[in-house]
Design a protein around this motif. Structure first.
Motif, mmCIF file in Angstrom:
data_model
loop_
_atom_site.group_PDB
_atom_site.id
_atom_site.type_symbol
_atom_site.label_atom_id
_atom_site.label_comp_id
_atom_site.label_asym_id
_atom_site.label_seq_id
_atom_site.Cartn_x
_atom_site.Cartn_y
_atom_site.Cartn_z
ATOM 1 N N GLY A 1 34.559 38.266 29.930
ATOM 2 C CA GLY A 1 35.630 37.945 30.867
ATOM 3 C C GLY A 1 36.465 39.161 31.233
ATOM 4 N N TRP A 2 36.965 39.159 32.454
ATOM 5 C CA TRP A 2 37.708 40.326 32.951
ATOM 6 C C TRP A 2 38.935 40.604 32.085
ATOM 7 N N ARG A 3 39.546 39.532 31.553
ATOM 8 C CA ARG A 3 40.784 39.688 30.798
ATOM 9 C C ARG A 3 40.532 40.446 29.490
ATOM 10 N N GLU A 4 39.486 40.045 28.791
ATOM 11 C CA GLU A 4 39.142 40.721 27.537
ATOM 12 C C GLU A 4 38.677 42.164 27.819
ATOM 13 N N ALA A 5 37.850 42.320 28.858
ATOM 14 C CA ALA A 5 37.366 43.664 29.195
ATOM 15 C C ALA A 5 38.535 44.581 29.531
ATOM 16 N N THR A 6 39.453 44.069 30.339
ATOM 17 C CA THR A 6 40.609 44.874 30.736
ATOM 18 C C THR A 6 41.455 45.257 29.532
ATOM 19 N N SER A 7 41.668 44.289 28.656
ATOM 20 C CA SER A 7 42.455 44.559 27.452
ATOM 21 C C SER A 7 41.833 45.658 26.612
ATOM 22 N N ARG A 8 40.511 45.569 26.431
ATOM 23 C CA ARG A 8 39.841 46.587 25.624
ATOM 24 C C ARG A 8 39.967 47.971 26.278
ATOM 25 N N LEU A 9 39.745 47.997 27.598
ATOM 26 C CA LEU A 9 39.745 49.289 28.300
ATOM 27 C C LEU A 9 41.145 49.898 28.331
ATOM 28 N N LEU A 10 42.134 49.089 28.686
ATOM 29 C CA LEU A 10 43.502 49.621 28.729
ATOM 30 C C LEU A 10 43.960 50.013 27.327
ATOM 31 N N LEU B 1 40.313 48.340 38.809
ATOM 32 C CA LEU B 1 39.482 48.202 37.623
ATOM 33 C C LEU B 1 40.108 48.958 36.463
ATOM 34 N N ALA B 2 40.184 48.306 35.320
ATOM 35 C CA ALA B 2 40.700 48.999 34.138
ATOM 36 C C ALA B 2 39.794 50.148 33.726
ATOM 37 N N GLU B 3 38.536 50.108 34.212
ATOM 38 C CA GLU B 3 37.654 51.241 33.961
ATOM 39 C C GLU B 3 38.277 52.543 34.465
#
Lengths: 354, 354, 354
Positions: C73-82, C299-301
């Protein structure tokens, strides 16, 4: 290769401050802007390279450095720093930051020659002249007088109306103020004419400098039309400093046979990047068109770092070329000699040279 | 990686001089200015890389090199040099430096395609035309005729009024001189219209060139408005050469989907810096937007070095990326193929291709 | 050195897209232009550096990457990346790409502060205002209201009439359209006045951006006159992004004491070249004038790569400086801290800071 020993001709530099300096005064010379600081590539280089010349360990603390500098005195410090450059000839711009070649020669060793700044002579004549009718003739006469002993001319028109000055050959009719772009253009034209007549190169400030400058107006490409009109007159034109337009300047040296360039001023400031900037310059510039200069000014540290980082950067560059088998050791030696002094010897006429 | 073997499409080059050359004539082709010389990055590269192809040791002396070149004859030397590039297709700008694709194919091997230069066609029509009334139609007709066999168009408007040419769609009413910026703008517009209609890319000279050029007028950013107006017409626009504005060009390739770029011309000139310039170009340019070209002209040495230094520079760059684990070997191979010929295959339509 | 651990202040970034993305949507955020793609320096970096944070091997295939991203999910991915950026403060430009600092703080951790975009506030007032007579006062009032909680201002005048906007201090009499350069100049002047009054820095978009921009009008040197007029007002001016004009920006930071710069936006895009661009920036910029930013957007990327490639590039640069004995480890540590967060702490006032 003898990069560390090859004698240099520093074809553009200035005098040093005659006196010991408190830290704020010293630091002000570490920047072409307000409130300089050791927290810069130049500041790191002073601590790394100059400290050992004052008997301190490399990377000495700034306060320790300045304390030691005061202890031995500015005169001794300057002598050591200038002496360590390995410079055989200094071409001194006497139009700014002190104007006594003899005093500089006593400090620096080597021979000192004079570069006459067009705008400084014109200002002096304008300030002293009582007759507007003869003023333009008076400027020319004053210049001719100075050129009897000088080895070159310099223009700082980049600081005035910019390098896209008007290409005029007749003196303006309006009031003779140096703020007048027509007068500035006429003055450069006069310099070009006298330079061709006396076989004296005409230097231009280009690229970065102090905040009086609008850097956009100092792009050497703005000289293109001027270079076209002077290409066949016998004049040699020298583009000083050039950064961040050094690739543009290299193109002009490539396109015009009467153009020479240097990357002085930039070299002492950019520290470890001296190698990269040399590499970018040599992409297109013919090897016979690139001169050495420190543009040292105020502090002998800047003269010394001009030499030190030029040697370090050129060595790094040539080590890479040699490692890649892009050049032979003999050709590398020849290139070093050309950049260090031979190109300058082919560009300037020194009164004491054979 | 197969950087040394991957076949190239040289999407922009010129013919060679058909004849043996004395040293001054040869050296004149080592510079886009007056009086070239072996004392340059290009001269070093000729001695390093081309000498072995003529059975001489690397770094041969210039006189030895030219003696040997004359001994085997320009035709044999050219064949060896062009053959060693590993080029499968040559796109020949027939508007300058010779115009016979067949003759070039005999020398170079590989297939030869024609790029039609807008200004050369227009000049020819203007010179031959007796009727001002039909002149613009005559130019269009002549272009359409040439486009039946060509694979692309080229404009050298950078050499005329500059890349900020007027965006006009109707022919000027004034006299049809190619010095007229309105005519030049109209001609580019015609090229863009025909390019979209025939699905033929339109190349622009940008960046450095010979001294006829004012380099400031050759910054590809000056094309921004033109690129906006052509973005949705189906036209592909190719920015040639680009140095020292290759970062600007890379930005345009990033911003506009119909833009392609190359750094030909620069590569053979800059020697060891080919890697740095490739790196600067690939900072922002999409990998699908960068083409290979030598811009070789006059001497086959320049075609060869365009290929040799492109391969060497790209290998150095990718070796660093691989060593830093920034790319996989498979992706590096794919990138090499794209830059070497695949991007060109997606940009041009070759009559003999599937 | 603790380059990999030093906490960052990301002094300019944007919100992320709240939602899972299909490949075309995701790729569109990999380019400041149309139709982005993984075939770019940025695309390679996403696969190399971001994939492991989503439990994939480095260099994962784009489709695998997006599949896994959707899976967690975008939320978990974003959290990890940020979270992996190591950022302690985010300064969020709320004028574009989402405007909820609280939502961002939940995803990113760390404290979030607001940067107010001048043009966005003015547009809102113009759209809502019924009275032309009070409009300029209304804009000022609205800005003052927003500045009670913001930590800085931002102008995108580079996207409008360009950085050579008119230097006007009085509101234009003509109709209040944001297309009016006089209004744009007045708005920047208002921002400068309020910034000085509230001690809030004024950020400018400079350098590359999306195709709405004409890159020639985004050269920070065009701000020279503005910088002269604001030099003694107490205002701090921040030049954002800067590429490909980062050397010009470094000169301005050198020439003007109230100028700060960053090379955000460029860093995540240029991959392995982050080290070279940092090196070019530090040639002339005083070490106290350079800030960190990701300019992450969408993108948090991009936020993560802004941090990752900044750390990687700075480490490579300092490793070279240390290997050449150009800097001591202690000075290198101090430089890292300054660039990572200390310079930002000296530039901005954070309400929760001591």
């Amino acid at each position: 290769m003898w990069i560390d020993e090859v004698p240099l001709i520093d074809h553009h530099c200035h005098a040093v401050v005659a006196g010991d300096l408190e830290r704020p005064d010293f630091e002000s010379h570490l920047r072409e802007g307000p409130r300089g600081s050791f927290d810069s590539a130049l500041g790191l280089a002073v601590r790394r390279w100059c400290a050992p010349l004052l008997d301190l360990p490399a990377h000495a603390d700034p306060d320790d450095y300045l304390e030691r500098r005061a202890e031995i005195g500015w005169r001794e410090a300057t002598s050591r720093l200038l002496g360590a450059t390995g410079t055989m000839r200094w071409l001194l711009d006497t139009g700014f930051g002190g104007s006594d070649p003899t005093a500089f020669a006593e400090l620096g060793g080597g021979r000192v020659h004079e570069i006459v700044r067009l705008e400084q002579v014109a200002e002096q004549v304008i300030a002293e002249s009582s007759s507007a009718a003869t003023l333009f003739d008076d400027i020319e006469r004053a210049l001719r007088d100075r050129l009897r002993t000088a080895v070159g001319l310099k223009s700082i028109v980049a600081y005035r109306c910019g390098l896209d000055f008007p290409l005029v050959t007749t003196a303006p009719k309006s009031a003779p103020h140096l703020e007048n772009p027509q007068l500035q253009g006429w003055l450069v034209g006069l310099g070009a004419r006298l330079g061709a007549e006396y076989n004296l190169p005409l230097q231009f400030h280009t690229g970065f400098g102090d905040p009086d400058l609008h850097l956009r107006h100092a792009d050497p490409l703005l000289l293109t039309e001027f270079l076209r009109t002077t290409a066949d007159t016998g004049l040699k034109v020298i583009l000083l400093h050039c950064w961040p337009f050094h690739r543009n300047a290299a193109y002009l040296a490539h396109a015009f046979d009467h153009v020479r360039i240097d990357i002085g001023l930039a070299i002492p400031f950019v520290g470890q990047q001296s190698s990269a900037i040399l590499a970018e310059t040599l992409e297109l510039a013919p090897f016979g068109s690139v001169l050495y200069a420190s543009d040292g000014c105020g502090l002998a540290e800047r003269h010394y770092l001009g030499a030190r980082l030029w040697r370090t950067g050129l060595r790094k560059l040539l080590d890479e070329w040699l490692a890649s088998d892009a050049i032979t050791p003999a050709d590398a030696d020849r290139l070093v000699t050309a950049l260090a002094h031979r190109n300058a010897e082919h560009t300037y006429r020194f009164p004491d040279a054979a």
